[in-house]
Scaffold this active site. Structure first.
Site, PDB file in Angstrom:
ATOM      1  N   GLY A   1       0.833  -1.193   0.000  1.00 28.88           N
ATOM      2  CA  GLY A   1       0.000   0.000   0.000  1.00 28.88           C
ATOM      3  C   GLY A   1       0.861   1.234   0.000  1.00 28.88           C
TER       4      GLY A   1
ATOM      5  N   GLY B   1       0.916   5.459   1.514  1.00 30.59           N
ATOM      6  CA  GLY B   1       0.331   6.349   2.497  1.00 30.59           C
ATOM      7  C   GLY B   1       0.984   7.702   2.494  1.00 30.59           C
TER       8      GLY B   1
ATOM      9  CG  MET C   1       3.455   8.398   7.612  1.00 29.47           C
ATOM     10  SD  MET C   1       4.311   9.887   8.179  1.00 29.47           S
ATOM     11  CE  MET C   1       3.449  10.156   9.713  1.00 29.47           C
ATOM     12  N   GLY C   2       4.516   7.435   3.108  1.00 30.68           N
ATOM     13  CA  GLY C   2       5.340   6.746   2.115  1.00 30.68           C
ATOM     14  C   GLY C   2       4.689   5.444   1.733  1.00 30.68           C
TER      15      GLY C   2
ATOM     16  CB  VAL D   1       2.974  -0.303   3.675  1.00 29.03           C
ATOM     17  CG1 VAL D   1       3.097  -1.514   4.593  1.00 29.03           C
ATOM     18  CG2 VAL D   1       2.643   0.931   4.485  1.00 29.03           C
TER      19      VAL D   1
ATOM     20  CE  LYS E   1       3.436   4.110   8.017  1.00 28.91           C
ATOM     21  NZ  LYS E   1       2.457   4.316   9.083  1.00 28.91           N
TER      22      LYS E   1
ATOM     23  CG  ASP F   1      -9.316   6.372  14.492  1.00 29.14           C
ATOM     24  OD1 ASP F   1     -10.547   6.514  14.656  1.00 29.14           O
ATOM     25  OD2 ASP F   1      -8.787   6.360  13.370  1.00 29.14           O
TER      26      ASP F   1
END
Length: 511
Positions: free
Chosen positions: A86, A88, A90-91, A93, A107, A201
């Protein structure tokens, strides 16, 4: 710039350069192909298909990049990148395998993203938090590193599905099965609580069951282990001791802002997420339990504000009639509006739910290759962990912890890479379009990601229904504006009607 490969020999040259296989292994693969397919040097697609996939020598993702002319970026230190899971904020995965055999979810924050001080601070904060967690019901981080300006976290690789996916397929679960999963989540929250952490969350898409049910067998989670995901959004209670600059860079919320998901958010978290404690997570988990056994969220509203208002003021609807006696009372404590009226710890809530639980397998231990664990212990761990202050009581703010540089050891492992690895290649056909991903399953490509946390501005210290002088002035001004608009519209309509009225005998003749 990478160019497509047009011959099998060129592809093999790139494969050798990538170091995914040794030169002898590449030569053996090419010779077998040429023996079975003479005069087929131009059939690159056929060759790639024969050596990639489940039984192949390289993965489809690796083959796709090689076919585009890319031969670098398949290694980050001791990890071989197998496929992209995936992308994100942040970068990326990635699924990766360490040289010692451990499969991980890697990650990565690329160097281009690390130049953003706020992103880098959040990534390091998440890494700092995750490396302190070690529990069967919380996703684990093995290692944190910095390779040539690219920061990475090696995390536990999970083969499973989220409770969101389970609910999409099964709609709801039997009470004993749902309670078993929630009690595992409570065990994980208990570990977070011990580590001075609030998740903030908790929702079905952040709770994963692993392994997934067999394709040919009962669709049940009774043999699965539940894992809490996306702990990076949580708040370390001792992080408030950071300096002003660090607080500016790492703070995820502002005063009065809401962080979380409205379907599962506690009333106090809706007012100010920074004041929420473990009891807020218990409220969210109570909302998850209600959803699991009833097949729907506690409150459903199209407006986020209306939904938050109902969480703050309305009593939750009753459980289905077939719910076992006593469960409603337990759920009511989970969902009490006042945190003081809820269960005060995960352990207390778990004890209350125990009579309603089904049997089933105990939570599985995290499967770590012993050789890899030994390497982590001797090569990649910091000399000491960050000492934690005394655990604060629910509803109280912790005492300030030591600031960095005042005798407190870093909690992020220091790990010096042996050499700089080449830049990680972008995914085939999509170089830089990133969305938010914390962790994805090893199953086929997952469905669309859940909506990101909602940020809503709410009053700090008054009820959602209170109106101050400023509110009254705004409402009055709005009302006057509406009346003025209606009057103007009415006058314009009368004017047009007068212009269109038929002429009478007293009208002057035309011409």
């Amino acid at each position: 710039m990478a160019t497509p490969v047009l011959s099998v020999r060129d592809f093999c040259a790139l494969l050798t350069k990538s170091k995914l296989l040794t030169p002898d292994e590449v030569d053996a693969v090419r010779r077998r192909w040429e023996a079975d397919h003479p005069d087929a040097d131009g059939d690159v697609d056929g060759f790639v298909k024969s050596i990639s996939g489940r039984k192949g020598v390289i993965t489809h993702w690796q083959a796709a990049l090689l076919s585009r002319g890319r031969a670098d970026g398949f290694f980050v230190e001791g990890y071989k990148i197998l496929e992209q899971l995936g992308k994100g904020q942040m970068g990326g995965v990635y699924k990766a395998a360490h040289a010692l055999g451990q499969v991980v979810a890697l990650k990565i924050l690329p160097a281009s993203r690390a130049r953003d001080a706020r992103l880098l601070a959040r990534f390091q904060r998440e890494a700092r938090l995750l490396t302190q967690l070690d529990h069967p019901n919380v996703v684990r981080a093995y290692q944190v590193g910095d390779s040539g300006g690219r920061h990475f976290i090696a995390m536990e690789f999970l083969d499973g599905e989220t409770l969101d996916e389970v609910l999409d397929r099964r709609k709801k679960l039997p009470v004993p099965e749902a309670v078993r999963l929630v009690r595992q989540a409570l065990d994980g929250l208990g570990h977070l609580h011990e580590r001075r952490t609030v998740h903030r969350d908790i929702k079905p898409s952040n709770l994963m069951v692993t392994p997934p049910p067999p394709k040919h067998g009962p669709d049940t989670t009774l043999d699965a282990t539940l894992k809490i995901l996306d702990v990076g959004l949580g708040r370390e209670l001792f992080a408030e001791a950071l300096g002003p600059d660090d607080q500016t860079a790492t703070q995820l919320t502002v005063e009065g802002a809401v962080v979380g998901t409205p379907d599962y958010m506690s009333p106090e978290q809706a007012k100010d997420a920074r004041t929420s404690d473990i009891r807020s997570d218990l409220y969210s988990l109570g909302c998850v339990l209600f959803h699991l056994v009833s097949g729907r969220p506690v409150f459903t509203e199209s407006s986020v504000t209306a939904q938050l208002l109902r969480h703050a003021t309305d009593a939750p609807p009753p459980l289905p009639p077939d719910a076992p006696p006593g469960l409603q009372a337990v759920l009511d404590r989970f969902l009490a509006k006042n945190p003081d009226d809820r269960f005060q710890t995960p352990e207390e809530a778990s004890k209350a739910l125990k009579p309603f639980q089904a049997g089933g397998a105990a939570p599985a231990k995290s499967g770590v290759n012993p050789a890899y664990q030994k390497w982590l212990d001797t090569e990649s761990r910091a000399d000491g962990d960050l000492p934690a202050p005394p655990l604060p009581k629910p509803g109280t703010r912790p005492a300030p912890a030591l600031k960095p540089g005042t005798g407190t050891a870093s909690a992020v492992p220091s790990w010096q890479p042996a050499a700089r690895a080449p830049a990680l290649p972008p995914p085939p056909g999509d170089d830089d379009d990133l969305v938010d991903v914390e962790l994805v399953t090893a199953a086929p490509p997952p469905p669309a990601l859940p909506p990101p946390p909602v940020y809503v501005k709410l009053p700090d210290d008054r009820s959602l229904l209170d109106l101050n002088r400023r509110d009254m002035l705004m409402l009055t001004a709005g009302g006057v504006g509406v009346v003025a608009a209606l009057a103007a519209g009415y006058g314009l309509a009368k004017l047009v009607q007068g212009l269109r009225a038929p002429k009478t005998d007293t009208d002057p003749p035309e011409g």
